[in-house]
Design a protein around this motif. Structure first.
Motif, PDB file in Angstrom:
ATOM      1  N   VAL A  79       0.940  -1.225   0.092  1.00  0.00           N
ATOM      2  CA  VAL A  79      -0.087   0.035   0.008  1.00  0.00           C
ATOM      3  C   VAL A  79       0.809   1.356  -0.074  1.00  0.00           C
ATOM      4  O   VAL A  79       0.571   2.307  -0.863  1.00  0.00           O
ATOM      5  CB  VAL A  79      -1.052  -0.157   1.389  1.00  0.00           C
ATOM      6  N   THR A  80       1.858   1.159   0.916  1.00  0.00           N
ATOM      7  CA  THR A  80       2.669   2.417   0.807  1.00  0.00           C
ATOM      8  C   THR A  80       3.726   2.419  -0.667  1.00  0.00           C
ATOM      9  O   THR A  80       3.717   3.667  -0.644  1.00  0.00           O
ATOM     10  CB  THR A  80       3.876   2.166   2.182  1.00  0.00           C
ATOM     11  N   LEU A  81       3.999   1.505  -1.084  1.00  0.00           N
ATOM     12  CA  LEU A  81       4.707   1.633  -2.365  1.00  0.00           C
ATOM     13  C   LEU A  81       3.938   2.020  -3.345  1.00  0.00           C
ATOM     14  O   LEU A  81       4.171   2.974  -4.153  1.00  0.00           O
ATOM     15  CB  LEU A  81       5.203   0.226  -2.545  1.00  0.00           C
ATOM     16  N   ALA A  82       2.561   1.774  -3.570  1.00  0.00           N
ATOM     17  CA  ALA A  82       1.657   2.125  -4.537  1.00  0.00           C
ATOM     18  C   ALA A  82       1.366   3.717  -4.441  1.00  0.00           C
ATOM     19  O   ALA A  82       1.229   4.429  -5.048  1.00  0.00           O
ATOM     20  CB  ALA A  82       0.377   1.460  -4.443  1.00  0.00           C
ATOM     21  N   SER A  83       1.084   4.078  -3.080  1.00  0.00           N
ATOM     22  CA  SER A  83       0.963   5.471  -2.642  1.00  0.00           C
ATOM     23  C   SER A  83       2.274   6.281  -2.970  1.00  0.00           C
ATOM     24  O   SER A  83       2.074   7.457  -3.725  1.00  0.00           O
ATOM     25  CB  SER A  83       0.746   5.800  -1.118  1.00  0.00           C
ATOM     26  N   THR A  84       3.506   5.908  -2.645  1.00  0.00           N
ATOM     27  CA  THR A  84       4.653   6.515  -3.132  1.00  0.00           C
ATOM     28  C   THR A  84       4.915   6.684  -4.560  1.00  0.00           C
ATOM     29  O   THR A  84       5.211   7.633  -5.009  1.00  0.00           O
ATOM     30  CB  THR A  84       5.933   5.893  -2.378  1.00  0.00           C
ATOM     31  N   ARG A  85       4.655   5.788  -5.198  1.00  0.00           N
ATOM     32  CA  ARG A  85       4.668   5.788  -6.604  1.00  0.00           C
ATOM     33  C   ARG A  85       3.652   6.969  -7.171  1.00  0.00           C
ATOM     34  O   ARG A  85       4.054   7.634  -8.067  1.00  0.00           O
ATOM     35  CB  ARG A  85       4.427   4.432  -7.281  1.00  0.00           C
ATOM     36  N   SER A  86       2.462   6.863  -6.935  1.00  0.00           N
ATOM     37  CA  SER A  86       1.513   7.765  -7.295  1.00  0.00           C
ATOM     38  C   SER A  86       1.778   9.177  -7.093  1.00  0.00           C
ATOM     39  O   SER A  86       1.605  10.064  -7.709  1.00  0.00           O
ATOM     40  CB  SER A  86       0.073   7.371  -6.880  1.00  0.00           C
ATOM     41  N   THR A  87       2.580   9.403  -5.863  1.00  0.00           N
ATOM     42  CA  THR A  87       2.968  10.777  -5.591  1.00  0.00           C
ATOM     43  C   THR A  87       4.177  11.085  -6.103  1.00  0.00           C
ATOM     44  O   THR A  87       3.983  12.260  -6.682  1.00  0.00           O
ATOM     45  CB  THR A  87       3.297  10.761  -3.927  1.00  0.00           C
ATOM     46  N   SER A  88       4.813  10.441  -6.545  1.00  0.00           N
ATOM     47  CA  SER A  88       6.144  10.643  -7.506  1.00  0.00           C
ATOM     48  C   SER A  88       5.595  11.045  -8.741  1.00  0.00           C
ATOM     49  O   SER A  88       6.119  12.107  -9.669  1.00  0.00           O
ATOM     50  CB  SER A  88       7.023   9.406  -7.613  1.00  0.00           C
ATOM     51  N   THR A  89       4.755  10.344  -9.369  1.00  0.00           N
ATOM     52  CA  THR A  89       3.969  10.381 -10.484  1.00  0.00           C
ATOM     53  C   THR A  89       3.398  12.064 -10.755  1.00  0.00           C
ATOM     54  O   THR A  89       3.712  12.827 -11.653  1.00  0.00           O
ATOM     55  CB  THR A  89       2.720   9.607 -11.114  1.00  0.00           C
ATOM     56  N   MET A  90       2.552  12.373  -9.488  1.00  0.00           N
ATOM     57  CA  MET A  90       2.043  13.409  -9.438  1.00  0.00           C
ATOM     58  C   MET A  90       3.250  14.651  -9.128  1.00  0.00           C
ATOM     59  O   MET A  90       2.997  15.713 -10.160  1.00  0.00           O
ATOM     60  CB  MET A  90       1.272  13.496  -8.018  1.00  0.00           C
ATOM     61  N   MET A  91       4.309  14.402  -8.690  1.00  0.00           N
ATOM     62  CA  MET A  91       5.326  15.433  -8.450  1.00  0.00           C
ATOM     63  C   MET A  91       6.063  15.717  -9.795  1.00  0.00           C
ATOM     64  O   MET A  91       6.276  16.730 -10.328  1.00  0.00           O
ATOM     65  CB  MET A  91       6.435  14.885  -7.441  1.00  0.00           C
ATOM     66  N   GLN A  92       6.122  14.553 -10.665  1.00  0.00           N
ATOM     67  CA  GLN A  92       6.611  14.847 -12.078  1.00  0.00           C
ATOM     68  C   GLN A  92       5.891  15.736 -12.833  1.00  0.00           C
ATOM     69  O   GLN A  92       6.261  16.398 -13.754  1.00  0.00           O
ATOM     70  CB  GLN A  92       7.081  13.473 -12.651  1.00  0.00           C
ATOM     71  N   LYS A  93       4.296  15.616 -12.646  1.00  0.00           N
ATOM     72  CA  LYS A  93       3.647  16.373 -13.451  1.00  0.00           C
ATOM     73  C   LYS A  93       3.788  17.983 -12.978  1.00  0.00           C
ATOM     74  O   LYS A  93       3.705  18.779 -13.841  1.00  0.00           O
ATOM     75  CB  LYS A  93       2.016  16.077 -13.318  1.00  0.00           C
ATOM     76  N   LEU A  94       3.577  18.008 -11.928  1.00  0.00           N
ATOM     77  CA  LEU A  94       3.788  19.489 -11.150  1.00  0.00           C
ATOM     78  C   LEU A  94       4.998  20.157 -11.321  1.00  0.00           C
ATOM     79  O   LEU A  94       4.912  21.144 -11.738  1.00  0.00           O
ATOM     80  CB  LEU A  94       3.879  19.273  -9.720  1.00  0.00           C
ATOM     81  N   SER A  95       6.123  19.372 -11.704  1.00  0.00           N
ATOM     82  CA  SER A  95       7.319  19.891 -11.842  1.00  0.00           C
ATOM     83  C   SER A  95       7.616  20.643 -13.002  1.00  0.00           C
ATOM     84  O   SER A  95       8.415  21.608 -13.498  1.00  0.00           O
ATOM     85  CB  SER A  95       8.646  18.687 -11.738  1.00  0.00           C
ATOM     86  N   LYS A  96       6.713  20.152 -14.111  1.00  0.00           N
ATOM     87  CA  LYS A  96       6.549  20.503 -15.393  1.00  0.00           C
ATOM     88  C   LYS A  96       5.399  22.035 -15.506  1.00  0.00           C
ATOM     89  O   LYS A  96       5.526  22.674 -16.638  1.00  0.00           O
ATOM     90  CB  LYS A  96       5.837  19.704 -16.461  1.00  0.00           C
ATOM     91  N   SER A  97       5.139  22.341 -14.376  1.00  0.00           N
ATOM     92  CA  SER A  97       4.201  23.414 -14.094  1.00  0.00           C
ATOM     93  C   SER A  97       5.169  24.893 -14.550  1.00  0.00           C
ATOM     94  O   SER A  97       6.182  24.973 -14.289  1.00  0.00           O
ATOM     95  CB  SER A  97       3.484  23.709 -12.878  1.00  0.00           C
ATOM     96  N   HIS A  98       4.318  25.938 -15.089  1.00  0.00           N
ATOM     97  CA  HIS A  98       5.147  27.182 -15.425  1.00  0.00           C
ATOM     98  C   HIS A  98       5.023  27.967 -14.427  1.00  0.00           C
ATOM     99  O   HIS A  98       4.063  28.057 -13.580  1.00  0.00           O
ATOM    100  CB  HIS A  98       4.420  27.833 -16.700  1.00  0.00           C
ATOM    101  N   GLY A  99       5.980  29.045 -14.301  1.00  0.00           N
ATOM    102  CA  GLY A  99       5.991  29.893 -13.381  1.00  0.00           C
ATOM    103  C   GLY A  99       6.494  29.683 -11.811  1.00  0.00           C
ATOM    104  O   GLY A  99       6.342  30.369 -10.909  1.00  0.00           O
TER     105      GLY A  99
END
Length: 201
Positions: A79-99
């Motif tokens: 459960v922890t691994l799945a949550s960490t992976r999804s958070t990592s994916t979310m962070m990758q998307k956020l890192s491409k935000s402008h500004g």
């Protein structure tokens, strides 16, 4: 002729009753097993730092866990691994935000590196937990505990990178909420791993 029909009907009723009893018994058995499993999870989670999160994240896996401390620890790590992976994916998307400010970009990159390490450590923990037995049990469980502890440290380091008033408020709140959740899941998983190790060590 009437008596034959009457006997046939009686036999038919007996068969129906037997089938009905069997179905109800099986259903009751399943319900009892489910109740026993969820109670086992609730009791085990009561010793963790975040018992409500522990129980809510694991009760859906009750039928797999049953009353096994090893399967409970394994489910918590997964459960922890799945949550960490999804958070990592979310962070990758956020890192491409402008500004984003340079400091925010840097903190995001550092955090993603920490989460990559955390995913790797949790994955290794799950693999090792499945193999831990026999004379090497203690040694292998030490490895599992070390890796889960390291994952927890990585998550804390990630969260620390977003401290300070120079950060965008919304971004900081969003990231820290996600990181705090996986850190709490990791802490609970470590507690359940420690319990399993102490029972079987």
């Amino acid at each position: 002729m009437a008596s034959v029909s009457s006997n046939t009907f009686s036999n038919f009723l007996l068969i129906l009753l037997a089938i009905s009893f069997h179905i109800n018994s099986s259903s009751a058995g399943r319900n009892l097993a489910q109740t026993t499993s969820t109670e086992f999870i609730r009791t085990s989670c009561s010793t963790t730092t975040y018992p409500r999160l522990c129980y809510s994240s694991l009760k859906i896996h009750a039928s797999k866990i049953q009353t096994s401390p090893m399967l409970l620890a394994n489910a918590a790590l997964n459960v922890t691994l799945a949550s960490t992976r999804s958070t990592s994916t979310m962070m990758q998307k956020l890192s491409k935000s402008h500004g984003m400010k340079p400091r925010e970009v840097s903190a995001m990159q550092d955090c993603m590196d920490e989460l990559t390490d955390s995913v790797d450590e949790l994955r290794k923990s799950i693999d090792e937990l499945g193999k831990a037995q026999g004379s090497n049990f203690g040694l292998m469980m030490n490895d599992v505990q070390t890796w889960v502890s390291a994952a927890l440290t990585d998550e804390s380091t990630c969260s620390d990178g977003f401290a300070g008033s120079t950060m965008n408020g919304e971004l900081k709140t969003l990231v820290r909420q996600q990181i705090v959740k996986i850190a709490h899941l990791t802490s609970n998983a470590l507690s359940l791993v420690n319990s399993y190790a102490s029972v079987h060590g």
